[in-house]
Scaffold this active site. Structure first.
Site, PDB file in Angstrom:
ATOM      1  N   HIS A 446       0.812  -1.208   0.000  1.00  7.67           N
ATOM      2  CA  HIS A 446       0.000   0.000   0.000  1.00  7.67           C
ATOM      3  C   HIS A 446       0.854   1.270   0.000  1.00  7.67           C
ATOM      4  O   HIS A 446       0.328   2.364  -0.234  1.00  7.67           O
ATOM      5  CB  HIS A 446      -0.942  -0.007   1.209  1.00  7.67           C
ATOM      6  N   ASP A 450      -2.212   2.243  -4.631  1.00  6.23           N
ATOM      7  CA  ASP A 450      -3.433   2.689  -3.957  1.00  6.23           C
ATOM      8  C   ASP A 450      -4.547   1.670  -4.169  1.00  6.23           C
ATOM      9  O   ASP A 450      -4.449   0.779  -5.032  1.00  6.23           O
ATOM     10  CB  ASP A 450      -3.866   4.056  -4.490  1.00  6.23           C
TER      11      ASP A 450
END
Length: 475
Positions: A446, A450
Site C-alpha cells: 500500500h 493505492d
C-alpha cells in the site's frame, strides 16, 4: 643452494675432459664418464664427502648429470650444524586420486549444508555422477564426481556446513584402490586378538579370624518427611505433555530462508489484500472444447493457469504501478513482465520465474510451467531460474484452499492468490443458477499501490478470465 648450483654447472661443463677448478679455496675433480661407469640421475649410490668446519656430513649428491662413482667433492660450507637432506625429483602414481569438492553455488550463496551423501566408499562412479547433495537457502546443489573411478573415502559427513571448494570425497582413478582401502580398514578390526577374560587367581585361604561382637551403629536421625499437600490444593504449574512423545528436528536451510523472507515481507511492506470472485464457466468450457486438439498440436495439456497468466499480463500492462517496486526513495517501473509461479515441493516453497512472459502464447506458457514445475519437484532447479520476477501468482486451490491472504515475495510489490473452484448459486440474467466460482485475492504494497489501482487490476483479471475473447480483441 648457490654453492651447489656452481658445483653442478662446473661439473657438467667439465665432464667431457679432465677438469679441475678451485671453488671457495677448495679443489674438486671430475673424471669423464666412460662406458664402464654408471650414469646417475637423482640419488647416487655413492655419497660425497662434505666437510663443514671440519665435521663430516653425509649428503647425497643430486646433480642430474653423468658422474663417475669415484668423483670426490669437498666444499667448505659456512654452517655450524650437521645436516642431512633429500630431494624427491620424480613422482609416479598409477591411476592417482582426485578430490570431489563443493562447486560454485551462486552469487548470493556463500555456504550450504551437506544434506545427503549418495555414495559410500568402494562405490563405482562415472564422470559428472552426483555423489552428494548440498542444501542451500534457495536450491539443492549436486556435488558431482570430476572423473570416473571409485570412491576411496568420504571426507565430510552429513550435516556439515560447507563452502565452495570444500573437499567432500576422494576418488581413485584405479578401480582397485578403494577396495584395498576398505580391506586395509577392515583387517585391523578383523585381526584384533580377542581379549580373553582373565580369571582371578585363587587366593590362599587365611585361617578364620575370631568373631568379635560389635554393637550395631546408631542410625542418624533423619528429618521428618514434609507433610503431604492438601487434597484441595491445585498445582501452580500446568501439566505439560511428556517429552518422550515429542520430536525435535532441525530446520532445513530452505525452510529457514523462506521463514526469514516472509517475516521480512511483513515487517517491510504495508500489506493490504483485496478480493473478488470469478465465474470460471467460459474458461472451463474453452478448455474442455480444445484440450484434445491443443495436446495433439503442442504436446502439452491446456490448463487454467495459462489463462490467469494471460489475464495478469493484461492487468499489469493496464496498471504498470503494480509491476513497479520501491527502491529507496525512487520507484522502478519495469517495461517487461517476469511472472513467478509458487510451487510447493517436499523440501519447501520455491518460486521459478517465467521470463518475458508477455511475448509468449498459451502453448509456450504451459510448456514453460510444466518444465519448471518438474525441475522444482525433482530438486534440480537452478538459482538463475528462480532469481528476479516482477509479479507472483500462487495457486492454493490445488490443495483445496477456498480463501487466503498471500504474502508478497520481495522485492515485488504484489501477489495474486488463486483458490479452489466450487459450484455456488449465482444470479445470472435474473435467474439463480449453479456456476463454478473461484475467489481471487490480491495482496499489494500500500505504500506504492493505492486501493483504486489494486481493485482495477483485480477487476481486469476477472473480465479476461470470464470472457477470454477480450484477449483477442484487446478490449
Amino acid at each position: 643452494m648457490a654453492i651447489w648450483s656452481v658445483v653442478r654447472r662446473n661439473l657438467f661443463n667439465g665432464c667431457n675432459s679432465s677438469y679441475s677448478s678451485s671453488i671457495i679455496g677448495k679443489s674438486w675433480k671430475c673424471k669423464s664418464s666412460t662406458a664402464s661407469h654408471t650414469r646417475y640421475y637423482g640419488a647416487l649410490s655413492k655419497e660425497t664427502s662434505v666437510f663443514v668446519r671440519g665435521s663430516p656430513v653425509s649428503l647425497p649428491c643430486y646433480l642430474g648429470s653423468s658422474l663417475s662413482s669415484n668423483a670426490i667433492m669437498r666444499v667448505t660450507v659456512p654452517y655450524n650444524h650437521t645436516f642431512n637432506t633429500s630431494i624427491r625429483l620424480f613422482s609416479s602414481d598409477e591411476g592417482g586420486s582426485v578430490d570431489a569438492v563443493v562447486p560454485y553455488m551462486g552469487e548470493s550463496i556463500s555456504d550450504g549444508t551437506l544434506a545427503t551423501i549418495l555414495k559410500k566408499p568402494g562405490d563405482r562412479v562415472e564422470a559428472d555422477e552426483p555423489i552428494a547433495q548440498i542444501e542451500t537457502d534457495k536450491v539443492t546443489i549436486d556435488v558431482s564426481s570430476p572423473t570416473a573411478g571409485t570412491i576411496e573415502k568420504i571426507v565430510a559427513k552429513e550435516g556439515d556446513t560447507v563452502e565452495p571448494g570444500f573437499k567432500i570425497a576422494v576418488i581413485s582413478k584405479s578401480s582397485g584402490a578403494a577396495t584395498n582401502v576398505e580391506d586395509s580398514e577392515k583387517k585391523p578390526e578383523e585381526t584384533k586378538p580377542e581379549k580373553k577374560e582373565e580369571k582371578p587367581k585363587p587366593v590362599a585361604e587365611s585361617p578364620p579370624s575370631p568373631k568379635v561382637e560389635t554393637s550395631p551403629p546408631k542410625e542418624k536421625s533423619r528429618a521428618p518427611p514434609p507433610p503431604p499437600p492438601a487434597s484441595g490444593a491445585s498445582p501452580r504449574e500446568p501439566q505439560l505433555p511428556p517429552k518422550d512423545r515429542e520430536r525435535r528436528v532441525p530446520m532445513t536451510r530452505l525452510r529457514k530462508r523462506v521463514a526469514t523472507r516472509l517475516k521480512d515481507s511483513q515487517n517491510t511492506f504495508a500489506l493490504l489484500t483485496t478480493f473478488n470472485e470469478v465465474d470460471m464457466t467460459n474458461l472451463m468450457k474453452l478448455r474442455s472444447e480444445y484440450k484434445d486438439a491443443f495436446l495433439e498440436k503442442h504436446g502439452v495439456k491446456l490448463g487454467l493457469m495459462s489463462g490467469f497468466i494471460k489475464g495478469a499480463i493484461s492487468a499489469l500492462q493496464n496498471q504498470p504501478v503494480v509491476n513497479a517496486v520501491i527502491d529507496g526513495e525512487d520507484i522502478i517501473y519495469r517495461d517487461y513482465v517476469d511472472i513467478s509461479i509458487a510451487v510447493g515441493t517436499p523440501k519447501g516453497l520455491v518460486v521459478p520465474v517465467l521470463r518475458n512472459v508477455e511475448q509468449m502464447n498459451f502453448a509456450e506458457i504451459e510448456k514453460e510451467i510444466n518444465r519448471l514445475a518438474k525441475k522444482a519437484t525433482a530438486g534440480t532447479i537452478s538459482i538463475d531460474e528462480m532469481a528476479g520476477g516482477t509479479f507472483t501468482i500462487s495457486n492454493g486451490g490445488v490443495y483445496g484452499s477456498l480463501l487466503s491472504t498471500p504474502i508478497i515475495n520481495p522485492p515485488q510489490s504484489a501477489i495474486l492468490g488463486m483458490h479452489s473452484i466450487l459450484n455456488r448459486p449465482m444470479v445470472v440474467g435474473g435467474e439463480v443458477m449453479s456456476r463454478p466460482m473461484m475467489y481471487i485475492a490480491l495482496t499489494y504494497d500500500h505504500r506504492l499501490i493505492d486501493g483504486r489501482e489494486a481493485v482495477l487490476f483485480l477487476r481486469r483479471i476477472k473480465d479476461v478470465v470470464e470472457d477470454p475473447r477480450r484477449l483477442l480483441l484487446d478490449i
